[in-house]
Every structure is written in structure tokens, then in C-alpha cells.
Design a protein around this motif. Sequence first.
Motif, PDB file in Angstrom:
ATOM      1  N   ALA A 151       1.058  -1.164   0.105  1.00  0.00           N
ATOM      2  CA  ALA A 151      -0.005  -0.048  -0.085  1.00  0.00           C
ATOM      3  C   ALA A 151       0.840   1.175   0.070  1.00  0.00           C
ATOM      4  O   ALA A 151       1.695   1.303   0.951  1.00  0.00           O
ATOM      5  CB  ALA A 151      -1.022   0.176   0.992  1.00  0.00           C
ATOM      6  N   ASP A 152       0.556   2.073  -0.920  1.00  0.00           N
ATOM      7  CA  ASP A 152       1.346   3.395  -0.983  1.00  0.00           C
ATOM      8  C   ASP A 152       0.901   4.167   0.240  1.00  0.00           C
ATOM      9  O   ASP A 152      -0.076   4.037   0.754  1.00  0.00           O
ATOM     10  CB  ASP A 152       0.907   4.174  -2.454  1.00  0.00           C
ATOM     11  CG  ASP A 152       1.514   3.268  -3.436  1.00  0.00           C
ATOM     12  OD1 ASP A 152       2.351   2.580  -3.319  1.00  0.00           O
ATOM     13  OD2 ASP A 152       0.830   3.720  -4.444  1.00  0.00           O
ATOM     14  N   ALA A 153       1.836   5.096   0.733  1.00  0.00           N
ATOM     15  CA  ALA A 153       1.585   6.218   1.501  1.00  0.00           C
ATOM     16  C   ALA A 153       0.800   7.010   0.874  1.00  0.00           C
ATOM     17  O   ALA A 153       0.613   7.570  -0.174  1.00  0.00           O
ATOM     18  CB  ALA A 153       2.755   6.832   2.109  1.00  0.00           C
ATOM     19  N   THR A 154      -0.269   7.617   1.886  1.00  0.00           N
ATOM     20  CA  THR A 154      -1.232   8.926   1.455  1.00  0.00           C
ATOM     21  C   THR A 154      -0.740  10.129   2.133  1.00  0.00           C
ATOM     22  O   THR A 154      -0.046  10.224   3.128  1.00  0.00           O
ATOM     23  CB  THR A 154      -2.427   8.533   1.750  1.00  0.00           C
ATOM     24  OG1 THR A 154      -2.829   8.395   3.311  1.00  0.00           O
ATOM     25  CG2 THR A 154      -2.949   7.288   1.172  1.00  0.00           C
ATOM     26  N   SER A 155      -1.261  11.106   1.283  1.00  0.00           N
ATOM     27  CA  SER A 155      -0.752  12.554   1.964  1.00  0.00           C
ATOM     28  C   SER A 155      -2.127  13.317   2.082  1.00  0.00           C
ATOM     29  O   SER A 155      -2.648  13.663   0.936  1.00  0.00           O
ATOM     30  CB  SER A 155       0.305  13.493   1.218  1.00  0.00           C
ATOM     31  OG  SER A 155       0.323  14.529   2.033  1.00  0.00           O
ATOM     32  N   ARG A 156      -2.509  13.587   3.263  1.00  0.00           N
ATOM     33  CA  ARG A 156      -3.869  14.727   3.372  1.00  0.00           C
ATOM     34  C   ARG A 156      -3.223  15.751   4.419  1.00  0.00           C
ATOM     35  O   ARG A 156      -3.555  15.926   5.424  1.00  0.00           O
ATOM     36  CB  ARG A 156      -5.026  13.990   4.087  1.00  0.00           C
ATOM     37  CG  ARG A 156      -5.403  12.476   3.049  1.00  0.00           C
ATOM     38  CD  ARG A 156      -5.930  13.069   1.767  1.00  0.00           C
ATOM     39  NE  ARG A 156      -6.249  11.848   1.186  1.00  0.00           N
ATOM     40  CZ  ARG A 156      -5.743  11.277   0.208  1.00  0.00           C
ATOM     41  NH1 ARG A 156      -4.444  11.521  -0.154  1.00  0.00           N
ATOM     42  NH2 ARG A 156      -6.191  10.013  -0.353  1.00  0.00           N
ATOM     43  N   SER A 157      -2.290  16.777   3.688  1.00  0.00           N
ATOM     44  CA  SER A 157      -1.637  17.683   4.556  1.00  0.00           C
ATOM     45  C   SER A 157      -1.780  19.093   3.811  1.00  0.00           C
ATOM     46  O   SER A 157      -2.084  19.239   2.831  1.00  0.00           O
ATOM     47  CB  SER A 157      -0.383  17.373   4.421  1.00  0.00           C
ATOM     48  OG  SER A 157       0.183  15.810   4.869  1.00  0.00           O
ATOM     49  N   VAL A 158      -1.470  20.040   4.752  1.00  0.00           N
ATOM     50  CA  VAL A 158      -1.439  21.276   4.259  1.00  0.00           C
ATOM     51  C   VAL A 158       0.003  21.794   4.784  1.00  0.00           C
ATOM     52  O   VAL A 158       0.585  21.193   5.643  1.00  0.00           O
ATOM     53  CB  VAL A 158      -2.370  22.278   4.814  1.00  0.00           C
ATOM     54  CG1 VAL A 158      -3.952  21.666   4.265  1.00  0.00           C
ATOM     55  CG2 VAL A 158      -2.736  22.509   6.312  1.00  0.00           C
ATOM     56  N   GLN A 159       0.437  23.098   4.140  1.00  0.00           N
ATOM     57  CA  GLN A 159       1.654  23.494   4.747  1.00  0.00           C
ATOM     58  C   GLN A 159       1.474  23.972   6.233  1.00  0.00           C
ATOM     59  O   GLN A 159       0.487  24.981   6.450  1.00  0.00           O
ATOM     60  CB  GLN A 159       2.443  24.512   3.820  1.00  0.00           C
ATOM     61  CG  GLN A 159       3.603  24.978   4.176  1.00  0.00           C
ATOM     62  CD  GLN A 159       4.721  23.875   4.213  1.00  0.00           C
ATOM     63  OE1 GLN A 159       4.660  23.123   5.198  1.00  0.00           O
ATOM     64  NE2 GLN A 159       5.478  24.225   3.354  1.00  0.00           N
ATOM     65  N   ARG A 160       2.562  23.768   7.005  1.00  0.00           N
ATOM     66  CA  ARG A 160       2.450  24.352   8.251  1.00  0.00           C
ATOM     67  C   ARG A 160       2.916  25.863   8.261  1.00  0.00           C
ATOM     68  O   ARG A 160       3.484  26.319   7.461  1.00  0.00           O
ATOM     69  CB  ARG A 160       3.329  23.674   9.419  1.00  0.00           C
ATOM     70  CG  ARG A 160       3.306  22.149   9.368  1.00  0.00           C
ATOM     71  CD  ARG A 160       4.539  21.719  10.086  1.00  0.00           C
ATOM     72  NE  ARG A 160       5.132  22.282  11.394  1.00  0.00           N
ATOM     73  CZ  ARG A 160       5.320  21.783  12.332  1.00  0.00           C
ATOM     74  NH1 ARG A 160       5.111  20.642  12.677  1.00  0.00           N
ATOM     75  NH2 ARG A 160       5.942  22.640  13.400  1.00  0.00           N
ATOM     76  N   ASP A 161       2.171  26.722   8.988  1.00  0.00           N
ATOM     77  CA  ASP A 161       2.149  28.109   9.354  1.00  0.00           C
ATOM     78  C   ASP A 161       3.602  28.354   9.336  1.00  0.00           C
ATOM     79  O   ASP A 161       4.181  29.364   8.673  1.00  0.00           O
ATOM     80  CB  ASP A 161       1.483  28.545  10.364  1.00  0.00           C
ATOM     81  CG  ASP A 161       0.081  28.677   9.981  1.00  0.00           C
ATOM     82  OD1 ASP A 161      -0.441  28.211   9.085  1.00  0.00           O
ATOM     83  OD2 ASP A 161      -0.885  28.770  11.063  1.00  0.00           O
ATOM     84  N   ASP A 162       4.456  27.705  10.201  1.00  0.00           N
ATOM     85  CA  ASP A 162       5.773  28.044  10.500  1.00  0.00           C
ATOM     86  C   ASP A 162       6.675  27.734   9.154  1.00  0.00           C
ATOM     87  O   ASP A 162       7.747  28.630   8.819  1.00  0.00           O
ATOM     88  CB  ASP A 162       6.496  27.453  11.719  1.00  0.00           C
ATOM     89  CG  ASP A 162       6.286  25.838  11.716  1.00  0.00           C
ATOM     90  OD1 ASP A 162       5.585  25.373  10.782  1.00  0.00           O
ATOM     91  OD2 ASP A 162       7.018  25.100  12.430  1.00  0.00           O
TER      92      ASP A 162
END
Length: 849
Positions: A233-244
Motif C-alpha cells: 500500500a502506498d503512503a497517502t498525504s492529506r496535508s497542508v503546509q504548516r504555518d511556521d
Amino acid sequence: MNYKKNSVAQGIKVALFGSVAMAMLVQPQAWAQDVAEQEAEAVEKIAVVGSRSAPRSVGESPVPIDIIGGEEFTNQGNSDMLNLLSTMVPSFNINAQPISDAATLIRPANLRGLGPDQTLVLVNGKRRHRAAVIAFLGGGISDGAQGPDISVIPAIAIRQVEVLRDGAAAQYGSDAIAGVLNFQLKNASEGGMLEAKWGEYYDGGASDQFAGNIGLPFTDKGSANFSFEYRTADATSRSVQRDDAAGLIAAGNTAVADPAQIWGSPQIKDDLKLFANIELELSNDKEAYAFGNYAKREVEGGFYYRNPASRSGVYYDGENRDRIMVGDLTPDDGISCPVLMLGDDDIPNAADLAAITADPNCWAFTEMLPGGFTPRFGGTVYDASIAGGVKGEWINDIMFDMSATYGRSQADFSIKNTINPSMGPDTPTEFDPGTYVQTEIGLNLDMFREFDVGLAEFLVLAGGVEWREDIFEVKAGDVASYTVGPLASQGFGIGSNGFPGFKPEAAGVFTRRNLSFYTDASAWVTDDLMLNGALRYEDFTDFGDTTNWKVSALYNLTDSISLRAAAGTGFRAPTIGQSKVINVTTAFGPNGLEDQATLPPDNPISIQKGGKPLKPEESENFSFGTVMNFGTTHVSLDYYNIKVTDRLSQTSPLTLDEDDIAALLAMGVTDATSYSSILFFTNDFDTRTQGVDLVVSQDLDLGRGRSKLNLVFNWNDTEVTLDPLTTNVNDTKVRQLEDNLPNTRGSLSFTHEENSWRALARLNYFGAFWEAHLDDGSLSIDEGSAVTVDLELGYKVLPSLELVLGAQNAFNKYPDENPYGGEAGAKYPTTTPYGFNGGMYYVRAVYTF
């Protein structure tokens, strides 16, 4: 309701051969057929209960039991056993563990709102060993849990799963507070199937799976059934860029990744599962059996981003926020290193950085990792077991089952893209932090006999003795993962950053043994009243003994309506790992990332903070309900109430002051300066969990084909009771225990079969839940209820070949976006009960022979 005594006896014997304890729960009427049917047909009904023609719940049992047939598992888009169970048992909850240290390797699961290790898991009626992994970060409810690894069981190997939704410690011993899962393996001596499956989330993340099962004759009096599964299974990404991180990029730091931190399902590599189940008739009244498994998988997931301006112990010394730490590689030469100042935008002063880079005697990690870094944490999990025994008829009509079991789970941890800061420029970037091993050995003798004492049916007396040994082993990591490098005295962190290696002084082998005796009696006192009682005594070498009891009853009010009730006590012994483990993990705290040390409760620092020797959790439970059968309509409705006293969990993080750290250093804990807080296991609070389970099954006559409607619903509520004078559990953890899982869950499924076609449509309902994002109560998320839809369509292009197209969460339902996404980059609440990856479509090909 009258049944043949011989048929009943035969049925009980067959149940014994599969699981003695389950025979005590599934009473005669659960499988008895009309008196005109043949006994052989009645016996076969036991073996295939849960088939399409039978109700989901065992109607004639004094406690609620769901029977889920193996075909119901294989006809699903999910590949993981935990996901499969969560779609069919509403009170069974799981969620992703994207950044949770060891819980990333083996996801914890919860039945009836209780902890993962408060549900007992059996395979072919024999106790399944625990996983080596302890879930140090488990979203509150699973913190510190050490339960079995259900995911190593391939769905294709399963004949049926029995879900006992009631406390059963009096029958099984420790862990059966919430209930019991019993996985019955396929045992056919011929035929088999091959399956290929490929799926992908709508928004990225593919998986593939190949599985097979074959039954072979084992001489002319036995069977050998083998199963395998291979999955990636591939990794998934449900991310946004951190403010810092976004601020650093805007200021000109081009070395920062986008996104700097990934939230998603981990990558799974080479997930191999093997199972074997062998049975051999020794004589007309005796049979030998053996079954076992081997599994291996590699898992790699994300971790927290290390900001190049503020990560303590690497870039920041904890005091001077306006500068970067600079290490003096030659502290004895009398020459000081230049200061590396930070601008208001957290970008290092160019001239200062150039001076340090030009000086071979000075070092700053800004030279090596100018954009910060994000470790990749994971490991390789191994699992193996073997069980064998002999069962049959002994003297004087006594039935027996004598068995031995051995199980072993091993987790080899790894962490990449990180550093040991104290080693300065000589640090490696990949580490093997060490290994946990859990080994369990068991010897068991079960017996039962029927007595004609003048009641409506035979009195069945059962009893047995069980001896078990649990061994928990900690193996030290590679030297670089825990070594105290030359820059440690200058404030740089010690050990592999994010998950320091286990030091030799933390390594060791820890053992516990226990012996138990138990008895069980059941009888149909009248044609309409069945009574059951059980008693178990268990003695442990480390904390003493305990005695538990259970009584239950079933009363047939009419031919169509039955009433049932049960009450009893239970317990769960703390595991050896929970008593002895030492671990350091990185988690979010009030000041950002902190290194939190889990210490044994008898450690001097733990004692200073209130630590005491662990003792068993104790439970009191009662349940009552009704079962109704009106033609093709089957309904079961049950209320349950479970009180757990001295519940075991980790404390909330307890801050270390300078005196605490000095005391640790004096004891030789050389990396104590890296600790911000400690935790330890404690029996620190009580809970009361109550709920209602509803199961409705209805056959439909649509004029053609075969159709069925199934409704399952669960309401569950947990209340935590604390002693404010002694507790080390904070308000955030209390609310996590009470509200992190939905109070209501349900599903409504429709199935239809016609000629070569079959179809499935299912609505899944998830009630509202609360999340303390990053385990921080100030980052409070109240997420509302949600409905997802699963669809599947199968067509047999040949009598032996079926093609399937389906979708899980077909309309791509996501939770509301995380209002604190900028804190650490998670786009959605991370403990969402239906996941945060969205919808997935899949195709399957199934060949049977």
C-alpha cells in the motif's frame, strides 16, 4: 420448543472440537433444527452458522454473539482485517494512526468504547498472543495499550468470525472485559480460491493484494488447509503546509519542503501473511489438530517537522530564542565559536553562518539541514504462532481438548532522515532504535460431560486448567541511536531525534506466569428456560490471584420472542511490557515538540510523581435483551453496562523540573536533560461504559433472485470517574476517553443475488465525536455526524471466475477541514472514525476451484 437430546449432544461435541469455551456460550437451541431434520444437518449448521440463510446474531444464546461468515469478509473492498471488522460490527472502532510512534506499526482497535487490550482475541478457540508493540500515543483511549495484532490474519483464511459482545473473563481469563473475537479458520480438504485486488483512493494512494486458499486431503482421514496473502500500500498525504514552514519559505528559506510534514496512512511494503490449519482423525472418537501462522511487513510513516529555528536540542537551546545553537568541536582549545543570530524572520544571519561554516572547529545543524527535517518512522513487524492438540472422547463419556500454544510478535523499529544531535557532524541519518519482542506459551486442558438429572435437557458440566507464560523482551538499538555524543554537554539532544534508541540498561527479558482453573455449568431447566454459570480462579506470579464469576439466562417467552440476561465480573492483568518498558517519544506539548519518557511505575522518578505497583483492572458487567424471530425477520436488542475500576493507562505528561532532572542524572540516566516530561502506567481512574446494540436481519422477496436487508446499530457512552487528590490524568485525557469515539454508529446494508450477478449497497453512519488535536485540549475539534456509502457489483463471467467492481466511501466523504491545520499540517481531524483519506475504488478478480 423440543429438540432431540442426541442432536443437542452431537452439536455440543462439534462446538467443543472448534472451541470449548464458545460451546458454553452458544447453547443448544442456537443450532438445533426441527426434529424432523437429520442429525447430520444439525451438526453442519454449527460449522456454517452465519451463512446467507442464517441471521447475523445467534438468536438462542444468553449473551449476544454475531456470526460473520468468511464470504462476508472476502466480498469487501477493504484489505485489512481491522477495516473489515469495523464495517460489520458497529461498536468496533478504528482510526488511522498517522504520527503515533509504535501505534503506526500496529493500529489499536476498540470494541464497545474500551481499550484494545480489553478485548480477547482467539483463533480456533485458542488465545491469540499480544503484539510486541505498545501504543504509547493512542489518541487517549488507546494510550499504552498492548493488544493482539489482528491485521496479520488474512480474510481469505477465515471460515467465520464469532463476535461475543459481552464480558467473558470467567470463561477465558484476562482481557475479555469488552468481549471476545474468535476467528475460525477454514478447514476444507478440497477446493480453494485465488484472488487479485487493486484499489486506489480518489485523491491518491494505491494498494494491491494477492491472496489464495487451498484445501488438501491429509491422508484419507484429515485435511490440510493453507492460505496466503501478499499486500502493498502506498503512503497517502492529506496535508497542508504548516504555518511556521510557510513563513520560512516566504522569508527566503528555499530548503523547506512543501509540505514540511505529511499526515496520511503509512507506506506498507511486502506485507506477507501465511496460515495453515490441519486436522486428522486418529480414531472414531479422537482427532488431532494443528494450526499456525507466519507474517512479516514493513511499515514507514511520517513524523513531526523539526523547525530549523526552534527545535530544541538541535537548533534551539531552550533559552536564547534569537540564535541558533553552535557546537564547539574543540572545547578545550580556549577559542569560542561565533554566535549565529536569527533575524526577525527566523532566517540565520548570513555573515554569522558563513563564519561558522568556514571554521572547522564549530558546528551548527543549519549547515547540514538548513530547512529543518522531518524524520520517517517505522519498522518491520514479524508475527508467528503454532498451536496443536488432541480432542475427543475420553473415559465415561467425558469429552476433552488438550492443547499447547506458542506465539511470538517482534517489532524492529527504524527511523530515517533524522540525527543524533549530540554527535554533531559525525551523526548518521538512519538508525535502528531497537526491538520489542512479545512471546506467549500456553498449555490447556478442557473437559466436559453431559448428565441426565431429570431436567428438560442434559446438564452440561465443563471445566479445565490453563497455564501460561508471558515474556516481554527489549533489545537495545544500535549504538548511534542512544549514544551520548561530544556535544551533549553543550545542550545538544541525545539519541536518534524523534525516537531515541533503547539503551543497554533498558534492555532485558521480563517474564510472568499464571495458572488458572475454571468450571462452567449449563442446562435447559425447562423447555423454555436455560441457565448458565461460570467460575474462574487465576493466579499470577507478579500480582497475586483473582476469582471471577458469570451467570446468564435465556427464557423463551413465546415461540418467536426470547429474553436473555447476563451478569458477571472480569479483570485484565497489566502486561509485562506495561510494567517494565522504558521508552522516549516525541509528542506535542505546551512548548511545541517535547521528548516524553515513559518509565516503569517503580522507577524512583515515577514514585516521586505518584507511581505505584500496577494491579489488575477489575470489571462488573451486566446485560439484558431480547431476541425476536418472525418468519424471515430476525431482531436482537441488548443493553450492556460495564464498570471498570482501577483502569490502566498512561498518565498525562508530568513536567520534570530541574530537581527531577538532577535526580535522574545522579541515577545514571545520562540523557535526562533531553526529557521535558515523563509518563508511567497507573491504575488511576474508573469508567462506566453503557450502550445498546441493535441487529435486524430481513429477507426480502422482490420477485426474483435473493435479497436481504441488514441493520446494525450501536449506542455507546463512557463516563470517567477520577479521584482529584491522587490522579495524574488531566481533563483533556478524560474527555478523550469519553468523547473521542462516536457515541452512535450504525450501518444499513442491502444485498441482492440473481443468476450470475450480485450487488451490495451499504450506508454507514458515524455519530459526532470530539478530538483534542495533537492531544492538546486547547486545540478542540467538535466534528459532526457523517454518512458514507459503500457499493459493490460482482458478475460471474464463468462459473469459477467472478469480476468485481466496487467503491468504499463512494461519494468521497471527508470530515470538515481541521481549523488548526496550520499548527502541524494536518488537513483533517486525525482521529476521524471513517478515516481522512476519502473514497477508494477497487477491482477484484476471484477464481474458485
